[in-house]
Design an enzyme around this catalytic site. Structure first.
Site, mmCIF file in Angstrom:
data_model
loop_
_atom_site.group_PDB
_atom_site.id
_atom_site.type_symbol
_atom_site.label_atom_id
_atom_site.label_comp_id
_atom_site.label_asym_id
_atom_site.label_seq_id
_atom_site.Cartn_x
_atom_site.Cartn_y
_atom_site.Cartn_z
ATOM 1 N N MET A 1 -0.903 -0.790 -1.670
ATOM 2 C CA MET A 1 -1.348 -2.144 -1.934
ATOM 3 C C MET A 1 -2.314 -2.114 -3.102
ATOM 4 S SD MET A 1 -2.011 -5.333 -1.532
ATOM 5 C CE MET A 1 -3.434 -5.753 -2.487
ATOM 6 N N PRO A 2 -1.847 -1.847 -4.281
ATOM 7 C CA PRO A 2 -2.749 -1.883 -5.429
ATOM 8 C C PRO A 2 -3.147 -3.317 -5.796
ATOM 9 C CG PRO A 2 -0.795 -0.568 -5.888
ATOM 10 C CD PRO A 2 -0.545 -1.306 -4.623
#
Length: 126
Positions: free
Chosen positions: A1-2
Site C-alpha cells: 500500500m504505497p
C-alpha cells in the site's frame, strides 16, 4: 500500500502528469508486487521560486524537469526490490513522458504495517 507524493515544476500538461502516475504505478506493480487498484498518488506543482534542487549534487546533472518522488511503503521490501524499483521508474518515465534519468529523484520512506488506516478508522494491516 504505497502512498506516493510527486513534486515538479509547474507547466506540464495533464497527459505528462498522467504518464508519471501510470509509469509509477506500473513500476510499483512490477517491482513491489503492488496489487491492482492500489493507486494512491498526488502531484504537487511548484513555481520556480518554490522548487530548489542541487544541480550537480553527487555528480548528477539535474535540470528544471526534475521530478521528486517520495514513496511511503511498508518496511517489507528487500534492497534488491528497491534497486529494481528505482531502475524501473527511471526506465518507464524515460519512455513516457520522456524524463531524463538524471531528473528522476526517488525517496522511499518505510513504515511499519500497523501505521496505516485506509478508511473507516481501521488499522487494515495491523
Amino acid at each position: 500500500m504505497p502512498l506516493v507524493h510527486i513534486s515538479l515544476r509547474t507547466g506540464k500538461s495533464e497527459a505528462y502528469r498522467q504518464a508519471i502516475f501510470d509509469g509509477l504505478y506500473r513500476a510499483l506493480h512490477e517491482s513491489f508486487a503492488v496489487p491492482e487498484d492500489d493507486q494512491f498518488m498526488t502531484i504537487t506543482e511548484h513555481d520556480a521560486a518554490n522548487f530548489r534542487y542541487g544541480a550537480s549534487y553527487l555528480g548528477v546533472d539535474r535540470g528544471d524537469d526534475l521530478v521528486y518522488i517520495q514513496i511511503t511503503a511498508n518496511d517489507t521490501r528487500s534492497v534488491d526490490q528497491k534497486k529494481a524499483l528505482f531502475r524501473r521508474v527511471v526506465d518507464l518515465l524515460g519512455e513516457n513522458p520522456g524524463i531524463r534519468p538524471q531528473d528522476v529523484f526517488v525517496n522511499i520512506v518505510e513504515v511499519a504495517k500497523e501505521n496505516w488506516s485506509l478508511g473507516n478508522g481501521l488499522a487494515h494491516y495491523a
